[in-house]
Structure formats: structure tokens, C-alpha cells
Motif scaffolding. Structure first.
Motif, PDB file in Angstrom:
ATOM      1  N   SER A  99       0.839  -1.197   0.000  1.00  0.00           N
ATOM      2  CA  SER A  99       0.000   0.000   0.000  1.00  0.00           C
ATOM      3  C   SER A  99       0.876   1.249   0.000  1.00  0.00           C
ATOM      4  CB  SER A  99      -0.914  -0.007   1.222  1.00  0.00           C
ATOM      5  OG  SER A  99      -0.145   0.045   2.399  1.00  0.00           O
ATOM      6  N   VAL A 100       0.397   2.270  -0.673  1.00  0.00           N
ATOM      7  CA  VAL A 100       1.112   3.536  -0.778  1.00  0.00           C
ATOM      8  C   VAL A 100       0.176   4.664  -0.371  1.00  0.00           C
ATOM      9  CG1 VAL A 100       2.694   2.745  -2.575  1.00  0.00           C
ATOM     10  CG2 VAL A 100       0.540   3.781  -3.210  1.00  0.00           C
ATOM     11  N   SER A 101       0.748   5.789  -0.010  1.00  0.00           N
ATOM     12  CA  SER A 101      -0.061   6.936   0.383  1.00  0.00           C
ATOM     13  C   SER A 101      -0.532   7.692  -0.844  1.00  0.00           C
ATOM     14  CB  SER A 101       0.753   7.864   1.280  1.00  0.00           C
ATOM     15  OG  SER A 101       1.762   8.501   0.524  1.00  0.00           O
ATOM     16  N   LYS A 102      -1.518   8.563  -0.625  1.00  0.00           N
ATOM     17  CA  LYS A 102      -2.034   9.339  -1.759  1.00  0.00           C
ATOM     18  C   LYS A 102      -1.009  10.357  -2.232  1.00  0.00           C
ATOM     19  CE  LYS A 102      -4.502  13.081   0.466  1.00  0.00           C
ATOM     20  NZ  LYS A 102      -5.724  13.844   0.490  1.00  0.00           N
ATOM     21  N   HIS A 103      -0.117  10.795  -1.325  1.00  0.00           N
ATOM     22  CA  HIS A 103       0.936  11.723  -1.729  1.00  0.00           C
ATOM     23  C   HIS A 103       1.921  11.049  -2.682  1.00  0.00           C
ATOM     24  CE1 HIS A 103      -0.466  14.768   1.005  1.00  0.00           C
ATOM     25  NE2 HIS A 103      -0.466  13.891   1.993  1.00  0.00           N
ATOM     26  N   THR A 104       2.213   9.773  -2.418  1.00  0.00           N
ATOM     27  CA  THR A 104       3.110   9.024  -3.306  1.00  0.00           C
ATOM     28  C   THR A 104       2.472   8.858  -4.682  1.00  0.00           C
ATOM     29  OG1 THR A 104       4.010   7.835  -1.416  1.00  0.00           O
ATOM     30  CG2 THR A 104       4.391   6.870  -3.581  1.00  0.00           C
ATOM     31  N   VAL A 105       1.190   8.535  -4.703  1.00  0.00           N
ATOM     32  CA  VAL A 105       0.482   8.369  -5.971  1.00  0.00           C
ATOM     33  C   VAL A 105       0.460   9.688  -6.726  1.00  0.00           C
ATOM     34  CG1 VAL A 105      -1.773   7.878  -7.007  1.00  0.00           C
ATOM     35  CG2 VAL A 105      -0.909   6.432  -5.190  1.00  0.00           C
ATOM     36  N   GLU A 106       0.172  10.780  -6.013  1.00  0.00           N
ATOM     37  CA  GLU A 106       0.117  12.087  -6.658  1.00  0.00           C
ATOM     38  C   GLU A 106       1.469  12.484  -7.242  1.00  0.00           C
ATOM     39  OE1 GLU A 106      -1.752  16.458  -5.618  1.00  0.00           O
ATOM     40  OE2 GLU A 106      -1.141  15.145  -3.997  1.00  0.00           O
ATOM     41  N   ARG A 107       2.539  12.258  -6.477  1.00  0.00           N
ATOM     42  CA  ARG A 107       3.885  12.583  -6.932  1.00  0.00           C
ATOM     43  C   ARG A 107       4.262  11.746  -8.150  1.00  0.00           C
ATOM     44  NH1 ARG A 107       6.911  10.409  -3.284  1.00  0.00           N
ATOM     45  NH2 ARG A 107       5.924  11.563  -1.621  1.00  0.00           N
ATOM     46  N   THR A 108       3.893  10.469  -8.142  1.00  0.00           N
ATOM     47  CA  THR A 108       4.207   9.581  -9.258  1.00  0.00           C
ATOM     48  C   THR A 108       3.453   9.997 -10.518  1.00  0.00           C
ATOM     49  OG1 THR A 108       4.549   7.782  -7.687  1.00  0.00           O
ATOM     50  CG2 THR A 108       4.299   7.171  -9.985  1.00  0.00           C
ATOM     51  N   LEU A 109       2.177  10.370 -10.359  1.00  0.00           N
ATOM     52  CA  LEU A 109       1.401  10.808 -11.512  1.00  0.00           C
ATOM     53  C   LEU A 109       1.975  12.085 -12.108  1.00  0.00           C
ATOM     54  CD1 LEU A 109      -2.231  10.151 -10.252  1.00  0.00           C
ATOM     55  CD2 LEU A 109      -1.011   8.913 -12.037  1.00  0.00           C
ATOM     56  N   LEU A 110       2.391  13.009 -11.253  1.00  0.00           N
ATOM     57  CA  LEU A 110       3.001  14.241 -11.745  1.00  0.00           C
ATOM     58  C   LEU A 110       4.313  13.948 -12.467  1.00  0.00           C
ATOM     59  CD1 LEU A 110       2.378  16.693  -8.784  1.00  0.00           C
ATOM     60  CD2 LEU A 110       1.292  16.720 -11.016  1.00  0.00           C
ATOM     61  N   ASP A 111       5.078  12.992 -11.937  1.00  0.00           N
ATOM     62  CA  ASP A 111       6.345  12.609 -12.552  1.00  0.00           C
ATOM     63  C   ASP A 111       6.126  11.983 -13.928  1.00  0.00           C
ATOM     64  OD1 ASP A 111       9.171  12.310 -12.511  1.00  0.00           O
ATOM     65  OD2 ASP A 111       8.909  10.177 -12.053  1.00  0.00           O
ATOM     66  N   MET A 112       4.996  11.270 -14.093  1.00  0.00           N
ATOM     67  CA  MET A 112       4.684  10.640 -15.375  1.00  0.00           C
ATOM     68  C   MET A 112       4.041  11.616 -16.355  1.00  0.00           C
ATOM     69  SD  MET A 112       3.378   6.788 -14.483  1.00  0.00           S
ATOM     70  CE  MET A 112       2.051   7.256 -13.418  1.00  0.00           C
ATOM     71  N   GLY A 113       3.735  12.828 -15.884  1.00  0.00           N
ATOM     72  CA  GLY A 113       3.148  13.827 -16.770  1.00  0.00           C
ATOM     73  C   GLY A 113       1.637  13.783 -16.820  1.00  0.00           C
ATOM     74  N   LEU A 114       0.991  13.118 -15.859  1.00  0.00           N
ATOM     75  CA  LEU A 114      -0.471  13.061 -15.804  1.00  0.00           C
ATOM     76  C   LEU A 114      -0.950  14.108 -14.806  1.00  0.00           C
ATOM     77  CD1 LEU A 114      -0.902   9.197 -15.796  1.00  0.00           C
ATOM     78  CD2 LEU A 114      -1.243  10.753 -17.691  1.00  0.00           C
ATOM     79  N   TYR A 115      -1.454  15.217 -15.307  1.00  0.00           N
ATOM     80  CA  TYR A 115      -1.891  16.322 -14.467  1.00  0.00           C
ATOM     81  C   TYR A 115      -3.410  16.341 -14.401  1.00  0.00           C
ATOM     82  CZ  TYR A 115       2.860  17.747 -15.451  1.00  0.00           C
ATOM     83  OH  TYR A 115       4.220  17.771 -15.572  1.00  0.00           O
ATOM     84  N   SER A 116      -3.937  17.012 -13.389  1.00  0.00           N
ATOM     85  CA  SER A 116      -5.386  17.107 -13.253  1.00  0.00           C
ATOM     86  C   SER A 116      -5.937  18.091 -14.280  1.00  0.00           C
ATOM     87  CB  SER A 116      -5.754  17.566 -11.840  1.00  0.00           C
ATOM     88  OG  SER A 116      -5.231  18.855 -11.614  1.00  0.00           O
ATOM     89  N   ARG A 117      -7.096  17.776 -14.790  1.00  0.00           N
ATOM     90  CA  ARG A 117      -7.756  18.633 -15.756  1.00  0.00           C
ATOM     91  C   ARG A 117      -9.198  18.838 -15.299  1.00  0.00           C
ATOM     92  NH1 ARG A 117      -3.227  19.123 -17.266  1.00  0.00           N
ATOM     93  NH2 ARG A 117      -2.362  18.611 -19.284  1.00  0.00           N
ATOM     94  N   CYS A 118      -9.707  20.047 -15.463  1.00  0.00           N
ATOM     95  CA  CYS A 118     -11.098  20.345 -15.156  1.00  0.00           C
ATOM     96  C   CYS A 118     -11.834  20.552 -16.469  1.00  0.00           C
ATOM     97  CB  CYS A 118     -11.216  21.596 -14.291  1.00  0.00           C
ATOM     98  SG  CYS A 118     -10.531  21.380 -12.658  1.00  0.00           S
ATOM     99  N   PRO A 119     -12.874  19.746 -16.744  1.00  0.00           N
ATOM    100  CA  PRO A 119     -13.624  19.966 -17.977  1.00  0.00           C
ATOM    101  C   PRO A 119     -14.374  21.287 -17.888  1.00  0.00           C
ATOM    102  CG  PRO A 119     -14.665  18.268 -16.656  1.00  0.00           C
ATOM    103  CD  PRO A 119     -13.385  18.628 -15.972  1.00  0.00           C
ATOM    104  N   THR A 120     -14.319  22.080 -18.931  1.00  0.00           N
ATOM    105  CA  THR A 120     -14.985  23.376 -18.927  1.00  0.00           C
ATOM    106  C   THR A 120     -16.293  23.286 -19.686  1.00  0.00           C
ATOM    107  OG1 THR A 120     -13.766  24.030 -20.899  1.00  0.00           O
ATOM    108  CG2 THR A 120     -12.831  24.664 -18.784  1.00  0.00           C
ATOM    109  N   ARG A 121     -17.289  24.032 -19.207  1.00  0.00           N
ATOM    110  CA  ARG A 121     -18.584  24.075 -19.863  1.00  0.00           C
ATOM    111  C   ARG A 121     -18.599  25.241 -20.825  1.00  0.00           C
ATOM    112  NH1 ARG A 121     -22.936  21.122 -16.975  1.00  0.00           N
ATOM    113  NH2 ARG A 121     -23.816  21.617 -18.987  1.00  0.00           N
ATOM    114  N   VAL A 122     -18.941  24.991 -22.046  1.00  0.00           N
ATOM    115  CA  VAL A 122     -19.006  26.054 -23.036  1.00  0.00           C
ATOM    116  C   VAL A 122     -20.416  26.092 -23.611  1.00  0.00           C
ATOM    117  CG1 VAL A 122     -16.567  25.986 -23.642  1.00  0.00           C
ATOM    118  CG2 VAL A 122     -18.154  24.539 -24.858  1.00  0.00           C
ATOM    119  N   PRO A 123     -20.901  27.248 -23.925  1.00  0.00           N
ATOM    120  CA  PRO A 123     -22.254  27.319 -24.498  1.00  0.00           C
ATOM    121  C   PRO A 123     -22.272  26.725 -25.903  1.00  0.00           C
ATOM    122  CG  PRO A 123     -21.228  29.470 -24.496  1.00  0.00           C
ATOM    123  CD  PRO A 123     -20.305  28.559 -23.746  1.00  0.00           C
ATOM    124  N   LEU A 124     -23.416  26.143 -26.254  1.00  0.00           N
ATOM    125  CA  LEU A 124     -23.566  25.574 -27.589  1.00  0.00           C
ATOM    126  C   LEU A 124     -23.674  26.694 -28.614  1.00  0.00           C
ATOM    127  CD1 LEU A 124     -26.116  22.774 -26.729  1.00  0.00           C
ATOM    128  CD2 LEU A 124     -23.659  22.532 -27.081  1.00  0.00           C
TER     129      LEU A 124
END
Length: 134
Positions: A99-124
Motif C-alpha cells: 500500500s502507498v499513500s495518496k501523496h506518493t500516488v500524486e507525486r508519481t502521476l506528476l512525474d509521469m506527466g499526468l496532471y489534473s484537468r477540469c472539464p470546462t462548460r461552453v455554451p452551444l
């Protein structure tokens, strides 16, 4: 002050060959471009062990998430892009590895280049805007 880098295999081979041909320690060090103590230690290692392979260990704490586990974590993250790190950590820890901590997972994801993204709502597009685009 940190340790000096290891000599490459070619330089170690040059040291061994020069010493076998009878070249002095000082001349060998000048030929290869290293210190006299490096020449002595590499030649002694070759005499005692029969090889000149460096066994220098890496520095720092060993990584908890190895390369195979990193690929698994990447696969889990790409399956559902909208899940948060806590959910991803719980999903990863449900597997067979330690088992690993969430900080380790977060650091590993950032190291792999997987960043958080927020989907934006745009009008039709309105009919008027569609006409303008055409």
C-alpha cells in the motif's frame, strides 16, 4: 562535496591494459585522465576479482512504486480521467502490491506527466453563430 562519477568501462579497460604492459601508476593516471588512487583501486579490483565492474549503489531511498507498478498506475488513471487521487489510491491499494499513500500516488502521476484537468462548460453554438462559421 559529492562523489565523483565512475569511470566508463573503456577507461577501466585502459587502466588494466596499461598496468599489464608495465606503465607506471602516474603515467596511467595521466593517460586516462583520472587520479592515481583510482588507478590503484581499479587495478587492485581487477587483480582480486577478475573484473572492474563498479558496484556503486544509488543514492536516496528506494522507490516504492517500481516501473511495472507505474505502468499499472498509469493504466488505472487513464481508465477514468475524472477520478480524484484518493479514489485512484484506493483502487491501486486494492491490488497485490504494497500500500502507498495518496501523496506518493500524486507525486508519481506528476512525474509521469499526468496532471489534473477540469472539464470546462461552453455554451452551444446558436443558429446565428453556425451561419457565421459557415
Amino acid at each position: 562535496m559529492g562523489k565523483a562519477a565512475d569511470l566508463i568501462e573503456f577507461d577501466r579497460g585502459q587502466i588494466v591494459m596499461a598496468r599489464r604492459l608495465g606503465t607506471s601508476i602516474t603515467e596511467t593516471a595521466r593517460l586516462v585522465g583520472c587520479s592515481r588512487s583510482a588507478v590503484v583501486s581499479i587495478h587492485a579490483k581487477w587483480i582480486n576479482d577478475g573484473d572492474t565492474i563498479s558496484r556503486r549503489q544509488g543514492v536516496g531511498r528506494p522507490r516504492v512504486i517500481k516501473e511495472k507498478s507505474r505502468r499499472r498506475l498509469s493504466r488505472l488513471a487513464k481508465q477514468n480521467r475524472l477520478q480524484i487521487v484518493a479514489q485512484l489510491t484506493a483502487q491501486y491499494n486494492a491490488g497485490p502490491r504494497a500500500s502507498v499513500s495518496k501523496h506518493t500516488v500524486e507525486r508519481t502521476l506528476l512525474d509521469m506527466g499526468l496532471y489534473s484537468r477540469c472539464p470546462t462548460r461552453v455554451p452551444l453554438l446558436t443558429k446565428f453563430n453556425r451561419q457565421l462559421r459557415l
